[in-house]
Design an enzyme around this catalytic site. Structure first.
Site: not given
Length: 466
Positions: A241-242
């Site tokens: 997700k980052r």
């Protein structure tokens, strides 16, 4: 032979961007070869599978334009068939019942850990009769894997890969409660669905050795395997997700077009010369597995935005307006038929200024905003005493124009500036502020023409009476 591919996600979360690429490659391969692309929902993990995730997968694939060609298969509805195949392997002597207790399995695991090796079942029930079965133990069913020699996989992406059979143990086919495991369910479903080509992430490569062994034991044709490298972030780490690895619905909500996302994902791990912008028609014509790279590709949000900007620029103006109207509605702005017609007319000047639909909607706000328009700091500064004096004179000139074209508007503004010995900025800036509420917009003559004579005069009057 008709090519049949499948995308088989587990509904335990959102439709990951890597999963979308896998679906795309399967879809393209099937279309390129005039075959069939199918969808199987692997929902056997009832604790983690949710209807919400199933709906998100189906809706996400529909949105991006990758719906299956045939009815969706739900793995959980086929458990009796999976158990039937496990029984077939038992009958052939290619599987057996294992009565190991939980304590015995724990002991094996701890011994493997102490010896610094992976946990492998030691086969202690492989050749024992069921007359030795201990009381109170519900058995699992294990596959009797080959112990000698090796298993070779001729993978269409990874090439020829060989594993020694001694490195693999007897995997579980049916759990103690009779439910099938993933490894069994996959091969049965692929066979029954007529899958000829299994195209999936290379994290499944080791599974393919075990699965091909079981398939051969059943006398079934082994599908062609193609294990595609995973997508990494810009830092080379596994995509998360980052790095921007969100569900496909997040990209939709962030204003990305489905055709742009497909184009970008296509180029992550596959190439056709130096082509960057590839239409779906071209992709179907060109796609094949021999152009899939062996190394992981890197996800770049900036590059995705650049591709999206290209597709926004190419949007039909009416479609662009239809896509923007709901976004304006979310802002509480007018979004009816009249606004749609106005925005369609405005799109040639707005589209080059946006990388996403959200940016396109933000750029379009001033066109549909009721008067008085909110003014940003620079626009407010432009509407000082001199600016309003200029507007008061422009109102007369513009209201008397009989031919409302960009050329005539521009000519009138320039003639006025010359007659008043004003710089063009001293004329254009207050008018831009009055018509848009900002100094960042398409050309003021384009805006005036798009708004129309009546609305231009209304907006000037609104500033003069403020």
């Amino acid at each position: 032979m008709t090519v049949v591919t499948r995308f088989a996600p587990s509904p335990t979360g959102f439709l990951h961007i890597g999963g979308v690429r896998t679906a795309l490659f399967n879809w393209l391969y099937a279309k390129h070869h005039g075959g069939v692309y199918r969808l199987r929902i692997e929902d056997t993990d009832k604790k983690r599978s949710t209807q919400e995730a199933i709906d998100a997968i189906i809706e996400g694939l529909d949105w991006i334009g990758l719906p299956p060609d045939e009815e969706i298969v739900f793995q959980s509805q086929r458990q009796s068939r999976h158990a039937e195949v496990a029984q077939e392997l038992l009958d052939k002597g290619m599987a057996y019942r294992c009565y190991c207790s939980p304590e015995e399995l724990t002991e094996m695991r701890e011994l493997a850990k102490a010896e610094g090796r992976p946990m492998r079942y030691d086969g202690r029930w492989r050749d024992r009769g069921e007359d030795e079965a201990p009381a109170g133990i519900d058995p699992v069913v294990r596959f009797k894997a080959p112990q000698e020699g090796s298993t070779t996989l001729d993978d269409q992406v990874q090439g020829s890969v060989t594993v020694q059979n001694s490195e693999m143990d007897d995997l579980v086919l049916l759990r103690a409660d009779g439910s099938p495991t993933y490894m069994l369910s996959v091969i049965v479903d692929d066979h029954d669905m007529g899958v000829t080509h299994v195209i999936r992430g290379d994290d499944h490569l080791t599974n393919a050795f075990r699965q091909s062994q079981m398939i051969r034991a059943l006398g079934w044709p082994v599908p062609v395997y193609a294990h595609i490298p995973l997508i990494h972030g810009q830092d080379g780490a596994k995509l998360s997700k980052r790095h921007g690895a969100l569900g496909v619905e997040a990209y939709r909500d962030d204003g990305f077009l489905p055709e742009a996302l497909k184009n970008y994902l296509l180029r992550l791990g596959w190439s056709h010369g130096d082509e960057e912008i590839i239409s779906i028609k071209q992709a179907i014509e060109w796609f094949d597995l021999d152009s899939v790279g062996k190394g992981p590709s890197r996800f770049d949000v900036a590059k995705l935005q650049s591709v999206n900007a290209h597709y926004i620029q190419e949007l039909d103006n009416d479609r662009a307006a239809r896509l923007v109207l709901p976004l304006l509605a979310e802002k509480g702005l007018p979004h009816g038929e009249a606004e749609g017609l106005l925005l369609s007319k405005a799109m040639p000047g707005l589209k080059p200024r946006a990388k996403t639909l959200l940016e396109l909607a933000d750029a379009a706000v001033f066109y549909v905003h009721p008067i008085p328009l909110p003014l940003d700091a620079k626009a407010g500064k432009a509407l000082n005493e001199d600016g309003k004096k200029c507007l008061d004179q422009l109102k007369v000139i513009l209201s008397e124009l009989s031919d409302w074209t960009e050329e005539q508007i521009d000519s009138s503004l320039r003639s006025f500036a010359e007659s008043q010995e004003l710089k063009l900025g001293q004329v254009f800036q207050p008018l831009r502020a009055a018509l848009t509420g900002t100094m960042n917009s398409p050309s003021v003559t384009e805006v005036a023409y798009t708004l129309g004579q009546e609305m231009v005069i209304e907006r000037i009057n609104s500033c003069l009476t403020d």
